[in-house]
Design an enzyme around this catalytic site. Structure first.
Site, PDB file in Angstrom:
ATOM      1  N   GLY A  23       0.782  -1.240   0.000  1.00 45.98           N
ATOM      2  CA  GLY A  23       0.000   0.000   0.000  1.00 45.98           C
ATOM      3  C   GLY A  23       0.808   1.280   0.000  1.00 45.98           C
ATOM      4  O   GLY A  23       0.290   2.336   0.359  1.00 45.98           O
ATOM      5  N   ASN A 118      -4.096   1.958 -13.669  1.00 50.87           N
ATOM      6  CA  ASN A 118      -3.222   1.035 -12.939  1.00 50.87           C
ATOM      7  C   ASN A 118      -1.798   1.580 -12.985  1.00 50.87           C
ATOM      8  O   ASN A 118      -1.398   2.180 -13.987  1.00 50.87           O
ATOM      9  CB  ASN A 118      -3.269  -0.343 -13.614  1.00 50.87           C
ATOM     10  N   HIS A 120       2.060   0.382 -13.069  1.00 49.78           N
ATOM     11  CA  HIS A 120       2.793  -0.844 -13.401  1.00 49.78           C
ATOM     12  C   HIS A 120       4.295  -0.531 -13.423  1.00 49.78           C
ATOM     13  O   HIS A 120       4.713   0.447 -14.052  1.00 49.78           O
ATOM     14  CB  HIS A 120       2.342  -1.376 -14.766  1.00 49.78           C
ATOM     15  N   SER A 147       4.888   2.906 -15.433  1.00 53.87           N
ATOM     16  CA  SER A 147       3.853   3.455 -16.308  1.00 53.87           C
ATOM     17  C   SER A 147       2.527   3.501 -15.566  1.00 53.87           C
ATOM     18  O   SER A 147       2.223   2.611 -14.774  1.00 53.87           O
ATOM     19  CB  SER A 147       3.653   2.557 -17.538  1.00 53.87           C
ATOM     20  N   ASP A 156      -2.267  -5.374 -18.406  1.00 58.97           N
ATOM     21  CA  ASP A 156      -1.218  -4.353 -18.521  1.00 58.97           C
ATOM     22  C   ASP A 156      -1.084  -3.831 -19.951  1.00 58.97           C
ATOM     23  O   ASP A 156      -0.008  -3.356 -20.353  1.00 58.97           O
ATOM     24  CB  ASP A 156       0.146  -4.894 -18.035  1.00 58.97           C
TER      25      ASP A 156
HETATM   26  C1  GRF Z   1       4.051  -1.400  -7.178  1.00 63.91           C
HETATM   27  O1  GRF Z   1       5.348  -1.720  -7.614  1.00 63.91           O
HETATM   28  C2  GRF Z   1       3.146  -1.199  -8.359  1.00 63.91           C
HETATM   29  O2  GRF Z   1       3.784  -0.654  -9.462  1.00 63.91           O
HETATM   30  C3  GRF Z   1       2.719  -2.605  -8.655  1.00 63.91           C
HETATM   31  O3  GRF Z   1       2.586  -3.221  -7.401  1.00 63.91           O
HETATM   32  C4  GRF Z   1       3.416  -2.555  -6.466  1.00 63.91           C
HETATM   33  C5  GRF Z   1       2.546  -2.120  -5.352  1.00 63.91           C
HETATM   34  O4  GRF Z   1       3.274  -1.553  -4.303  1.00 63.91           O
HETATM   35  N1  GRF Z   1       1.532  -2.629  -9.464  1.00 63.91           N
HETATM   36  P1  GRF Z   1       2.527  -0.884  -3.098  1.00 63.91           P
HETATM   37  O5  GRF Z   1       1.550  -1.905  -2.541  1.00 63.91           O
HETATM   38  O6  GRF Z   1       1.794   0.332  -3.615  1.00 63.91           O
HETATM   39  O7  GRF Z   1       3.571  -0.522  -2.114  1.00 63.91           O
END
Ligand code: GRF
Length: 229
Positions: A23, A118, A120, A147, A156
């Site tokens: 999170g 999202n 990514h 991204s 994605d």
């Molecule tokens: C991040 O690296 C995001 O890009 C990917 O999942 C991870 C989530 O990290 N989709 P967090 O839970 O926000 O710390």
């Protein structure tokens, strides 16, 4: 009517966040909102994991939490239908998937087309899916990044709105690379949500539009979250 008396001026842009884990991206959005750097109302955090650390972050901030367990539903469609119905109760203008680690049923994704993004950790279209940092290093890439994209049924694979880049250091491990990228991701996501809340970004029939014009390439942000020319 002036901006201050317009009914729309007072209406907050409503955002619901979905997260499955740590999170930190959600926390970055919350912090920006608190510091008046993000003109949105974060209405709720939704999750597929009752033990996700993201839930405690939300609870500490007084943000409503809804966590449903996939195993309590007979199939993906019924789980997604239930989760997104709960999200819809908050009347969000935008759903942000911030580390939401589930594939979402196509029919549900279609309902939220243009209203769900999202984050990514790769320079899409490179490295969709998992292990992005490892794959970028294995490929010998000099540059990695993150991204933000609109969510479409292709995993994605939706139109990319914005990206941030960072060089891969010689001999760097995937863990170190991920750790260096994470704060950049958080700033990228925050800056992108800000532009969407300011209604400067939308998904048109032919792709992402910024200030009403289709863009030929994703917006580029620097490591501090400032838009590059
Ligand atoms: C991040 O690296 C995001 O890009 C990917 O999942 C991870 C989530 O990290 N989709 P967090 O839970 O926000 O710390």
């Amino acid at each position: 009517m002036t901006a201050s008396t317009s009914p729309d001026a007072a209406k907050a842009f409503r955002v619901v966040v979905f997260a499955s884990g740590r999170g930190s991206n959600f926390a970055a959005l919350l912090n920006a909102q608190k510091n008046d750097a993000l003109p949105v109302e974060i209405c709720a955090l939704l999750s597929d994991k009752r033990t996700a650390p993201a839930l405690s972050i939300a609870e500490d901030a007084g943000v409503p939490v809804i966590a449903l367990r996939p195993r309590d539903f007979p199939d993906r469609l019924s789980f997604d239908t239930a989760l997104f119905a709960r999200a819809a109760d908050f009347k969000p203008e935008l759903i942000v998937l911030a580390g939401f680690m589930r594939v979402i049923e196509t029919s549900i994704v279609e309902q939220w087309r243009g209203r769900m993004i999202n984050i990514h950790p790769s320079l899409l279209p490179k490295y969709r899916g998992l292990r992005t940092h490892e794959r970028a290093i294995e490929a010998g890439d000099a540059i990695h990044g993150a991204s933000v994209h609109y969510v479409t049924p292709e995993l994605d694979g939706g139109p990319v709105i914005s990206q941030v880049r960072l060089p891969i250091l010689k001999g760097e491990s995937p863990v170190d690379l991920a750790a260096r990228l994470l704060p950049l991701e958080q700033r990228l996501l925050t800056a992108t949500v800000r532009l969407i809340a300011q209604r400067r970004i939308e998904l048109g029939p032919d792709g992402v539009k910024v200030d009403g014009n289709a863009i030929a390439a994703p917006l580029r942000f620097d490591a501090d979250g400032s838009l590059l020319p």
